[in-house]
Design a protein around this motif. Structure first.
Motif, PDB file in Angstrom:
ATOM      1  N   GLN B 190       0.821  -1.211   0.000  1.00  0.00           N
ATOM      2  CA  GLN B 190       0.000   0.000   0.000  1.00  0.00           C
ATOM      3  C   GLN B 190       0.856   1.263   0.000  1.00  0.00           C
ATOM      4  N   MET B 191       0.352   2.263  -0.709  1.00  0.00           N
ATOM      5  CA  MET B 191       0.974   3.574  -0.654  1.00  0.00           C
ATOM      6  C   MET B 191      -0.131   4.553  -0.276  1.00  0.00           C
ATOM      7  N   VAL B 192       0.121   5.344   0.763  1.00  0.00           N
ATOM      8  CA  VAL B 192      -0.953   6.133   1.359  1.00  0.00           C
ATOM      9  C   VAL B 192      -0.580   7.616   1.398  1.00  0.00           C
ATOM     10  N   ILE B 193      -1.454   8.464   0.828  1.00  0.00           N
ATOM     11  CA  ILE B 193      -1.307   9.898   1.010  1.00  0.00           C
ATOM     12  C   ILE B 193      -2.184  10.271   2.199  1.00  0.00           C
ATOM     13  N   GLU B 194      -1.647  11.013   3.154  1.00  0.00           N
ATOM     14  CA  GLU B 194      -2.481  11.353   4.301  1.00  0.00           C
ATOM     15  C   GLU B 194      -2.012  12.651   4.945  1.00  0.00           C
ATOM     16  N   HIS B 195      -2.975  13.444   5.429  1.00  0.00           N
ATOM     17  CA  HIS B 195      -2.621  14.669   6.127  1.00  0.00           C
ATOM     18  C   HIS B 195      -2.586  14.484   7.640  1.00  0.00           C
ATOM     19  N   ASP B 196      -3.297  13.448   8.109  1.00  0.00           N
ATOM     20  CA  ASP B 196      -3.346  13.213   9.547  1.00  0.00           C
ATOM     21  C   ASP B 196      -2.014  12.588   9.990  1.00  0.00           C
ATOM     22  N   MET B 197      -1.139  13.400  10.612  1.00  0.00           N
ATOM     23  CA  MET B 197       0.233  12.976  10.911  1.00  0.00           C
ATOM     24  C   MET B 197       0.279  11.801  11.876  1.00  0.00           C
ATOM     25  N   LYS B 198      -0.606  11.863  12.894  1.00  0.00           N
ATOM     26  CA  LYS B 198      -0.619  10.775  13.870  1.00  0.00           C
ATOM     27  C   LYS B 198      -0.896   9.451  13.172  1.00  0.00           C
ATOM     28  N   ALA B 199      -1.917   9.481  12.276  1.00  0.00           N
ATOM     29  CA  ALA B 199      -2.302   8.257  11.577  1.00  0.00           C
ATOM     30  C   ALA B 199      -1.166   7.758  10.694  1.00  0.00           C
ATOM     31  N   ILE B 200      -0.560   8.661   9.932  1.00  0.00           N
ATOM     32  CA  ILE B 200       0.455   8.230   8.960  1.00  0.00           C
ATOM     33  C   ILE B 200       1.682   7.684   9.685  1.00  0.00           C
ATOM     34  N   MET B 201       2.022   8.289  10.844  1.00  0.00           N
ATOM     35  CA  MET B 201       3.171   7.804  11.594  1.00  0.00           C
ATOM     36  C   MET B 201       2.905   6.398  12.137  1.00  0.00           C
ATOM     37  N   ARG B 202       1.626   6.152  12.471  1.00  0.00           N
ATOM     38  CA  ARG B 202       1.262   4.869  13.048  1.00  0.00           C
ATOM     39  C   ARG B 202       1.308   3.738  12.017  1.00  0.00           C
ATOM     40  N   ILE B 203       0.821   4.035  10.807  1.00  0.00           N
ATOM     41  CA  ILE B 203       0.656   2.931   9.859  1.00  0.00           C
ATOM     42  C   ILE B 203       1.854   2.715   8.938  1.00  0.00           C
ATOM     43  N   SER B 204       2.667   3.782   8.685  1.00  0.00           N
ATOM     44  CA  SER B 204       3.685   3.666   7.630  1.00  0.00           C
ATOM     45  C   SER B 204       4.919   2.911   8.098  1.00  0.00           C
ATOM     46  N   ASP B 205       5.489   2.123   7.171  1.00  0.00           N
ATOM     47  CA  ASP B 205       6.792   1.520   7.419  1.00  0.00           C
ATOM     48  C   ASP B 205       7.885   2.490   7.002  1.00  0.00           C
ATOM     49  N   ARG B 206       7.634   3.206   5.929  1.00  0.00           N
ATOM     50  CA  ARG B 206       8.551   4.243   5.456  1.00  0.00           C
ATOM     51  C   ARG B 206       7.718   5.424   4.997  1.00  0.00           C
ATOM     52  N   ILE B 207       8.347   6.596   4.953  1.00  0.00           N
ATOM     53  CA  ILE B 207       7.618   7.787   4.531  1.00  0.00           C
ATOM     54  C   ILE B 207       8.467   8.570   3.541  1.00  0.00           C
ATOM     55  N   VAL B 208       7.824   9.067   2.489  1.00  0.00           N
ATOM     56  CA  VAL B 208       8.474   9.985   1.559  1.00  0.00           C
ATOM     57  C   VAL B 208       7.818  11.346   1.748  1.00  0.00           C
ATOM     58  N   VAL B 209       8.620  12.388   1.871  1.00  0.00           N
ATOM     59  CA  VAL B 209       8.070  13.739   2.031  1.00  0.00           C
ATOM     60  C   VAL B 209       8.299  14.517   0.745  1.00  0.00           C
ATOM     61  N   LEU B 210       7.224  15.066   0.187  1.00  0.00           N
ATOM     62  CA  LEU B 210       7.350  15.927  -0.992  1.00  0.00           C
ATOM     63  C   LEU B 210       7.151  17.372  -0.553  1.00  0.00           C
ATOM     64  N   ASN B 211       7.903  18.274  -1.205  1.00  0.00           N
ATOM     65  CA  ASN B 211       7.687  19.696  -0.976  1.00  0.00           C
ATOM     66  C   ASN B 211       7.946  20.428  -2.283  1.00  0.00           C
ATOM     67  N   SER B 212       7.004  21.241  -2.721  1.00  0.00           N
ATOM     68  CA  SER B 212       7.091  21.955  -4.004  1.00  0.00           C
ATOM     69  C   SER B 212       7.527  21.030  -5.143  1.00  0.00           C
ATOM     70  N   GLY B 213       6.980  19.818  -5.137  1.00  0.00           N
ATOM     71  CA  GLY B 213       7.258  18.915  -6.246  1.00  0.00           C
ATOM     72  C   GLY B 213       8.526  18.118  -6.129  1.00  0.00           C
ATOM     73  N   GLU B 214       9.360  18.443  -5.153  1.00  0.00           N
ATOM     74  CA  GLU B 214      10.622  17.701  -5.016  1.00  0.00           C
ATOM     75  C   GLU B 214      10.583  16.792  -3.801  1.00  0.00           C
ATOM     76  N   LYS B 215      11.395  15.709  -3.875  1.00  0.00           N
ATOM     77  CA  LYS B 215      11.480  14.850  -2.706  1.00  0.00           C
ATOM     78  C   LYS B 215      12.365  15.525  -1.668  1.00  0.00           C
ATOM     79  N   LEU B 216      11.791  15.759  -0.489  1.00  0.00           N
ATOM     80  CA  LEU B 216      12.525  16.471   0.557  1.00  0.00           C
ATOM     81  C   LEU B 216      13.250  15.489   1.461  1.00  0.00           C
ATOM     82  N   ALA B 217      12.582  14.375   1.759  1.00  0.00           N
ATOM     83  CA  ALA B 217      13.193  13.419   2.667  1.00  0.00           C
ATOM     84  C   ALA B 217      12.546  12.065   2.488  1.00  0.00           C
TER      85      ALA B 217
END
Lengths: 360, 238
Positions: B190-217
């Protein structure tokens, strides 16, 4: 889960009642010419079957798939012209020519579909009108093939024979009655088959949301074209039948925009996306347009004593009401669309559902 | 093993770079979180992956196949399914019919499709609503309908675009459980887009952060929370 299964069972029960009803009505219709000989009555019934056939054909692409083609005269005219040209210039009897008409309509549908289905919503509607107009103008100017505005007049139809037995020589309206009845029933059966198969689900998914449908593995081009081809095949059959029945065609009778609109209205007024909507639409529109045309309304008003025949109003109505039939027809259509957005069938269904709820 | 590889994907709309040079891999069986401020290009990236937009540059490789230029229906058949940020129920069809449309991607028989659909409706626990028109369902149930509908297409990779958006905490909790259940079954990545930080931190094994179209982290949830650049992107700098 249990209540859901019960509901399914009750739907199937209603289905049985419906099937029995349809078979009973079909039996009565098949027996009809044995008891009624009036050519006028038969003529009206034939128009009713023809309208049902056209409305139901459009219903597949417009009602189920949600692609409002306002250019169905193109397929009607293609069928009519192919059959007529083959019969008058090549002496090919209509029961073979019809299939050539169907093949031609399929080709036209695929060309139109491949081009127009790139467009959505109102843009598709406009493109479908434009393509039908192109075909009308082409037919008008290809005088070598179509005799242009002069039209093609049919003098006689060869008798329909199997082996040496003459099945019919088309001298009365009865054979036309049966042909149109069978075509209309066939179209209803096809609609039922579509609704109860993968086709129906995919068509309706496309109607409800094209992007969602696309993301669920539905190839929009293929399935929209499939719907259009089914629709075009039966519209073309209607056109071929019309040509042989009326024995005269020209671009203004089998290819005009009016006809395309008429086809759409049968379905919309009855109720789109339902099996029997177009039947109800034809049942409303055919008598209505006939009543307006034959001045029955003005005569009725005078006979009922509401308007005196000698008064200025009476004379005016008698002379002009028949000419205004298109206007009155238009107003009635607007009223139906405003007050019964789900069509006449949908309107009555809502009333029945409300009553049932009240009773429960 | 990587089931999805995003290689240097860029997407330009005129002069605007909605995604530029984004690369990462999603391993089989994991939950990959995709986060970023509004307008970071998350949904655009989903659209590039699922065939709605062809990427302007770079390539998307799914299950060893290059996906660029494939239409969404083909993408779905290959086993990649997505839900929509703005729910898209087939309003005048019932919940069951909606899910059947998904199932018909794998079968031509209505009977088989109905069984497959009922199974997935069971997974999202909406059996009692199966005969209801989709347009009349409340938002929480429409979100579940979308999940059931994409599950019925038998995907290997599921892309969920803000499935918790607009839900109340109880409904969100239902969805979180659903996502974790799907993971526990082990068949679907699964790949999940989510704004709820608590939820995303709980479910994700890894996280990609995008900012202004670029991968930030990119990293595990704990690394992301402590990454100063991510914090700056979300909260601004002094």
């Amino acid at each position: 889960m249990k209540s859901f299964n019960n509901r399914l069972a009750s739907i199937r029960g209603a289905g049985t009642v419906k099937i029995v009803g349809v078979i009973a009505v079909a039996a009565i219709l098949f027996a009809f010419p044995r008891f009624v000989e009036s050519p006028y009555a038969l003529h009206m019934m034939i128009l009713f079957f023809l309208s049902t056939l056209m409305g139901s054909s459009w219903n597949i692409i417009g009602g189920y798939t949600g692609q409002y083609s306002v250019g169905h005269a193109a397929y009607f005219g293609t069928g009519a012209y192919t059959t007529m040209i083959l019969l008058t210039f090549k002496d090919i009897p209509p029961w073979y020519g019809v299939w050539a008409g169907v093949a031609a309509a399929v080709v036209v549908a695929l060309v139109i579909g491949t081009i127009c289905f790139r467009l959505r919503g109102p843009y598709f509607v406009l493109a479908s009108i434009a393509v039908a107009e192109i075909i009308r103008v082409t037919a008008l100017n290809l005088t070598d093939l179509t005799k242009g505005a002069e039209g093609i007049l049919l003098t006689d139809i060869p008798p329909f024979m199997i082996g040496d037995t003459i099945l019919t020589d088309f001298s009365s309206k009865v054979p036309y009655y049966y042909i149109s009845l069978v075509l209309a029933l066939l179209m209803i059966l096809v609609t039922w088959l579509v609704q109860n198969s993968k086709l129906g689900y995919y068509f309706q998914a496309i109607r409800e949301d094209q992007d969602a449908a696309h993301s669920l593995g539905i190839n929009l081009t293929i399935w929209k074209n499939a719907a259009l081809v089914i629709s075009a095949v039966f519209t073309s059959l209607a056109g071929s039948f019309y040509a042989i029945f009326v024995k005269f065609i020209d671009p203004t009778t089998v290819l005009p925009l009016d006809l395309s609109v008429q086809i759409v209205l049968i379905s919309i007024i009855g109720g789109i996306g339902t099996i029997f909507g177009p039947v109800v639409g034809a049942l409303v529109l055919v008598p209505l347009s006939e009543m307006l045309r034959s001045n029955i309304i003005a005569q009725g008003l005078i006979n009922s004593g509401l308007v005196s025949a000698e008064s200025a109003t009476g004379i005016f109505l008698k002379e002009h009401l028949a000419h205004a039939h298109v206007l009155i027809y238009g107003i009635l259509v607007v009223i139906v669309i405003l007050f019964m957005p789900e069509g006449v069938l949908g309107f009555f269904r809502t009333i029945v559902a409300r009553k049932r709820k009240g009773a429960a | 093993m990587a089931i999805l590889e995003i290689r240097n994907v860029s997407k330009f709309f005129g002069g605007l770079a909605a995604n530029s040079d984004v690369s990462f891999e999603v391993n089989e069986g994991m939950i990959m979180g995709l986060i970023g401020p509004n307008g970071a290009g998350k949904t655009t990236l989903f659209n590039c992956i699922t065939g709605y937009y062809p990427p302007s540059k770079g390539e998307v490789v799914f299950d060893g196949k290059r996906m660029n230029g494939l239409q969404p229906d083909k993408v779905c058949k290959l086993g990649m399914a997505r839900t929509w940020q703005k729910v898209r129920p087939l309003a005048k069809m019932t919940l069951l019919d909606n899910v059947m449309v998904g199932a018909l991607c794998r079968t031509n028989s209505l009977k088989v499709a109905r069984e497959m659909a009922m199974e997935q409706i069971g997974v999202v626990r909406l059996e009692h609503k199966a005969g209801f028109l989709a347009g009349g369902l409340p938002i929480g149930e429409r979100k579940k309908l979308e999940v059931a509908r994409v599950l019925a297409t038998r995907p290997k990779l599921l892309l969920l675009d803000e499935v918790m958006g607009g839900l109340n905490p109880a409904e969100s909790e239902d969805i979180i459980k659903l996502i974790l259940d799907i993971k526990a079954q082990g068949k679907i990545t699964q790949m999940v887009i989510e704004h709820d930080m608590k939820a995303i931190m709980r479910i994700s094994d890894r996280i990609v952060v995008l900012n202004s179209g670029e991968k930030l982290a990119e990293g595990e949830p704990q690394e992301i929370v402590n990454n100063p650049e991510v914090v700056a992107a979300y909260l601004g700098t002094e």
